[in-house]
Enzyme design. Sequence first.
Site, short mmCIF file in Angstrom:
data_model
loop_
_atom_site.label_atom_id
_atom_site.label_comp_id
_atom_site.label_asym_id
_atom_site.label_seq_id
_atom_site.Cartn_x
_atom_site.Cartn_y
_atom_site.Cartn_z
N ARG A 33 0.86 -1.20 0.00
CA ARG A 33 0.00 0.00 0.00
C ARG A 33 0.89 1.24 0.00
O ARG A 33 1.66 1.46 0.94
CB ARG A 33 -0.91 -0.01 1.23
CG ARG A 33 -1.98 1.06 1.22
CD ARG A 33 -2.88 0.91 2.43
NE ARG A 33 -3.91 1.92 2.49
CZ ARG A 33 -4.36 2.47 3.62
NH1 ARG A 33 -3.86 2.07 4.79
NH2 ARG A 33 -5.31 3.38 3.61
N PHE A 69 1.42 10.69 1.82
CA PHE A 69 0.88 10.09 3.04
C PHE A 69 1.87 9.08 3.62
O PHE A 69 2.63 9.39 4.54
CB PHE A 69 -0.48 9.45 2.79
CG PHE A 69 -1.10 8.86 4.03
CD1 PHE A 69 -0.75 9.30 5.31
CD2 PHE A 69 -2.05 7.84 3.92
CE1 PHE A 69 -1.33 8.75 6.44
CE2 PHE A 69 -2.63 7.29 5.06
CZ PHE A 69 -2.28 7.74 6.31
N GLN A 97 3.31 1.42 3.19
CA GLN A 97 2.98 0.36 4.15
C GLN A 97 3.51 -0.99 3.67
O GLN A 97 3.41 -1.33 2.49
CB GLN A 97 1.47 0.29 4.37
CG GLN A 97 1.06 -0.67 5.49
CD GLN A 97 -0.41 -0.54 5.85
OE1 GLN A 97 -1.04 0.48 5.54
NE2 GLN A 97 -0.97 -1.54 6.52
N ASN A 148 -2.26 -1.00 12.37
CA ASN A 148 -3.15 -1.82 13.18
C ASN A 148 -4.58 -1.70 12.68
O ASN A 148 -4.88 -0.92 11.78
CB ASN A 148 -3.05 -1.45 14.67
CG ASN A 148 -3.38 0.01 14.93
OD1 ASN A 148 -4.34 0.56 14.38
ND2 ASN A 148 -2.56 0.65 15.78
N PHE A 166 4.47 1.09 8.73
CA PHE A 166 4.45 2.04 7.62
C PHE A 166 5.44 3.16 7.90
O PHE A 166 5.87 3.39 9.04
CB PHE A 166 3.05 2.60 7.38
CG PHE A 166 2.46 3.35 8.54
CD1 PHE A 166 2.63 4.73 8.68
CD2 PHE A 166 1.71 2.69 9.51
CE1 PHE A 166 2.09 5.42 9.75
CE2 PHE A 166 1.16 3.37 10.59
CZ PHE A 166 1.34 4.74 10.71
N LEU A 176 -2.60 10.74 13.45
CA LEU A 176 -2.33 9.35 13.81
C LEU A 176 -1.77 9.21 15.22
O LEU A 176 -1.59 8.08 15.70
CB LEU A 176 -1.33 8.74 12.82
CG LEU A 176 -1.76 8.70 11.35
CD1 LEU A 176 -0.67 8.06 10.49
CD2 LEU A 176 -3.07 7.93 11.19
N HIS A 186 -1.35 4.99 16.59
CA HIS A 186 -0.34 4.08 16.07
C HIS A 186 0.97 4.32 16.81
O HIS A 186 1.35 5.47 17.07
CB HIS A 186 -0.15 4.30 14.56
CG HIS A 186 -1.38 4.02 13.76
ND1 HIS A 186 -1.66 2.79 13.21
CD2 HIS A 186 -2.42 4.84 13.42
CE1 HIS A 186 -2.80 2.85 12.55
NE2 HIS A 186 -3.29 4.09 12.66
#
Length: 744
Positions: free
Chosen positions: A634, A639, A642, A681, A692, A701, A705
């Site tokens: 991903r 951004f 991942q 997660n 990531f 975030l 995370h």
Amino acid sequence: MASKSSSSEHRPKRPRLSTSSKGVGIGIANANDIPSSPHYQVSYAHRSVVTCTSYSSKHDMILTASQDGIVKFWKRMGTLSANNSSANKSSSSSGGIGGSGSGAGSGAESSGQCVEFVKSYVAHTAPPACLVMSEPDGDIAASVGEDNVIKFYDVGGFDVTGMIRVSKDYKCGGAAAFVGEDQNLLAVSSSSPSSSRSSEKAKAKVGAIYIFSSVTLSATPVKVINIHAAPIIAMSYNVKQHCMISADQKGVIEYWNGSMHGQQRYISSSNQGGSTTTDSTIQDYDNIDDVGSDDIANAEQKRMDDAAYATLGEAPLPERNGIKFSSKFDTDLYSILKKKAHVISLAMSPTGSHFAVYGSDRKVRLFDYKTGKTVVQYDERMKVYDAQVQKRQERGDTSSSSNGMDAIDFGNRAAREKEMADTSILDLSVDKSYQECGNQSLWLQFDPTGHYLIVPTIIGIKVIEWSTNKCKKVIGKGDASTFRFLGGCMCLGDAKVDKQMLLARNTGMSAATNSSDKDGPKLSDALFITMSFNKRRFFVFSHKDPMTIGDSADQQEAAMNRDILNEAPDAEDLLLNNMEGPEGEENKLGKEAILRTTMGDIHIRLFPNETPKTVENFCGHARNNYYDNVIFHRVIKSFMLQTGDPLGDGTGGESIWGGEFEDEFIRDLRHDRPFTVSMANAGPGTNGSQFFITTVPTPWLDNKHTVFGRVTRGMDVCSAIENTKVDELDKPLDEISIVSIDIL
């Protein structure tokens, strides 16, 4: 990968090896005498990155220098044949994995350690720029440091014989070589001055060559030679023709005279008819009782020395230096300049007939010394190896090729080459003080016969018979997947060992001496000493491959014991030897990780003290090869990137304990900057294996995370992955994967 010169370059006929020609040191050329083991037999450590090596064939001594200014002396010992090694396993075990000093060397012969530590000096207070040996036997060595100090060494007596603290008006550079018939003069390049702070006087000395005397140890050079317009990168002396070859940053290669013999005889004969000859002058000295006679003698000696130095640095002459061209325009010496490249390494054949250069364009060129013409060139650019790998993939051949690389391994090595290309080894614009490799460089070398060219490459150290354009063997082929060897020095023939002393030290172990094998002819004690990119160790190759002796348990033990802990171990040593340091838990977790991806390396600083459980999970997976060949499934531009899912779709993965584990939110570890490494997660307390890397600040975030690392190097690799094309599910169209992860 030999390529012919272009149509504009000279194309001489392929030379033939003369069966009657004799080499230097080992007689007739014999490729079998050169070590060809795919794995190094032993390695020894410095406290800092090893930057220079040199070898004296006369005294069988090896000198090494490291970035912290330390110069070490090592004595070559006899290597142990395969048949004898198993018989003496019990006796060699008493030596353990060794240490520095006399204690380490006492078991060198019986344990197959090849070399024995003799002595070390804190030679410089700054990194040494170069370490050179006199030609052809190596009686004298010299080190030139960035502290503007030159040290001279008696190699046979492993002692410092003199020091020159160079005058501040002369800043020494990174290239040096002994010059002259007596080899008591040292030619040193001038340092390139900074553009802003340097005086006009210093700028005027760009490209200058300083000649220092190892006899007088004067702080000022006995002569300054100005034939280059740019800082000099490399120098090598042709001891057969008494001619120096130097190369500068602009790609210019120059020949200049290094001979001084015959000048005094010329002066004496020219003085006939008005002045006294040298002999009558000496007789006059004997008849003078005046105290001032010493001053007269010194003045006369200075006059004769100045006359002798007068021809030093002059253009070479056919009758004096053996050249066969009258103008450089009749040679190929401008070929590198025309390619807008420069010389990285320059090596002179011991026979004086040829010299080789490694260019910044990754091409190795072999020149005929007398004509200055290109004989052959070898292409070591990455695209050549890339084409080989692609051809095998097109044929459906997934196995390792003859060069020892499959597609994944090639990606790993290509990333290491890219990292090296960003240092001063290949890019002179990089500031050496800000790089881990310090003053390391690639080293070309000829074998003592001059028939074989030794070239460090991505697949190991190539041994090329240049007259036939055949690669006879590759040294370190097996270890080249882990280390980028830079070259070093060749030690051929048998070690010069005092057998009486050896028997006295190894009482009852006479079987350990390297006698003839019953199953075949005895192999020589030949060694090849090489440095490795960014490593504080030097590696010793012999005819013995420690990975082919005994069963798998013996080979595993040999692999662990071949890295001698003669210095305090660093994190890498602890990792290689599966050991824990004084802070065992922290070393177990790791402080740094290197993600080796198919697009390059990403260096990550970990936070084991702040997030111990998360780091332990990450390091455990990395060491267990859980992440190997896992893709980035991903990728969202502006951004994050991942990865960490073995299934490759974002639905898989578990912790090292099985299942999931809790979050570790730390107030000071937030998503407040790009290149933050964090756990993926599916909600609170659902951490598994996926993680990531952000490419922008992502404060939303925080407290969702766990942040457990930051990218310190390889941001460009992250940006390259970020900009790759993806499908509607944000999965890259061209697969990008993790090759492996190293924990330090």
